[in-house]
Design a protein around this motif. Structure first.
Motif, mmCIF file in Angstrom:
data_model
loop_
_atom_site.group_PDB
_atom_site.id
_atom_site.type_symbol
_atom_site.label_atom_id
_atom_site.label_comp_id
_atom_site.label_asym_id
_atom_site.label_seq_id
_atom_site.Cartn_x
_atom_site.Cartn_y
_atom_site.Cartn_z
ATOM 1 N N LYS A 67 -37.609 22.096 110.604
ATOM 2 C CA LYS A 67 -37.230 23.466 110.929
ATOM 3 C C LYS A 67 -37.483 23.697 112.419
ATOM 4 N N MET A 68 -36.464 24.090 113.127
ATOM 5 C CA MET A 68 -36.557 24.312 114.568
ATOM 6 C C MET A 68 -36.019 25.691 114.896
ATOM 7 N N GLU A 69 -36.529 26.267 115.944
ATOM 8 C CA GLU A 69 -36.092 27.607 116.340
ATOM 9 C C GLU A 69 -34.741 27.547 117.026
ATOM 10 N N TYR A 123 -27.180 22.378 118.825
ATOM 11 C CA TYR A 123 -28.239 21.514 119.351
ATOM 12 C C TYR A 123 -29.343 21.336 118.313
ATOM 13 N N CYS A 124 -29.682 22.389 117.611
ATOM 14 C CA CYS A 124 -30.681 22.318 116.550
ATOM 15 C C CYS A 124 -30.225 21.354 115.456
ATOM 16 N N ALA A 125 -28.968 21.442 115.061
ATOM 17 C CA ALA A 125 -28.435 20.542 114.037
ATOM 18 C C ALA A 125 -28.485 19.091 114.506
ATOM 19 N N ALA A 126 -28.172 18.874 115.767
ATOM 20 C CA ALA A 126 -28.225 17.513 116.313
ATOM 21 C C ALA A 126 -29.663 16.981 116.301
ATOM 22 N N LEU A 127 -30.617 17.822 116.693
ATOM 23 C CA LEU A 127 -32.017 17.400 116.676
ATOM 24 C C LEU A 127 -32.500 17.120 115.260
ATOM 25 N N ARG A 174 -30.037 16.572 126.791
ATOM 26 C CA ARG A 174 -30.087 18.026 126.974
ATOM 27 C C ARG A 174 -29.336 18.449 128.232
ATOM 28 N N GLY A 175 -29.415 17.641 129.281
ATOM 29 C CA GLY A 175 -28.704 17.953 130.523
ATOM 30 C C GLY A 175 -27.202 17.967 130.339
ATOM 31 N N GLU A 176 -26.696 17.066 129.502
ATOM 32 C CA GLU A 176 -25.258 17.027 129.242
ATOM 33 C C GLU A 176 -24.808 18.265 128.481
ATOM 34 N N TRP A 177 -25.619 18.699 127.523
ATOM 35 C CA TRP A 177 -25.294 19.916 126.766
ATOM 36 C C TRP A 177 -25.302 21.121 127.710
ATOM 37 N N TYR A 178 -26.307 21.167 128.597
ATOM 38 C CA TYR A 178 -26.412 22.272 129.556
ATOM 39 C C TYR A 178 -25.197 22.280 130.476
ATOM 40 N N ASN A 179 -24.815 21.115 130.979
ATOM 41 C CA ASN A 179 -23.663 21.040 131.884
ATOM 42 C C ASN A 179 -22.377 21.458 131.180
#
Length: 78
Positions: free
Chosen positions: A55-57, A41-45, A2-7
């Protein structure tokens, strides 16, 4: 992860224009970009999730064209 996506996201947004005449365009880009990153990110999860209900928000996707959303929803490699 998640930190890499945020960065990656914050680095891209750091390079948006600060010119006052571009303010509306920049805000629209930022909203759409954050929404797309949320969906990505949802698709990756969902790909790695080990739960029955995957199903994720996501962040509000109303800024994305409905035709584009339909394309993403019905695409083969989604």
């Amino acid at each position: 992860v998640r930190g890499e996506w945020y960065n990656a996201s914050s680095s891209l947004l750091a390079f948006t224009s600060s010119r006052p005449e571009k303010k509306e365009q920049v805000r629209a880009f930022e909203r759409q970009f954050v929404c797309l990153m949320s969906m990505l990110y949802c698709a990756a999860l969902q790909t790695v999730a080990l739960v029955a209900d995957d199903k994720m928000e996501i962040i509000d996707n109303t800024s994305i064209d409905p035709k584009a959303l339909n394309f993403l929803r019905t695409g083969v490699d989604r």
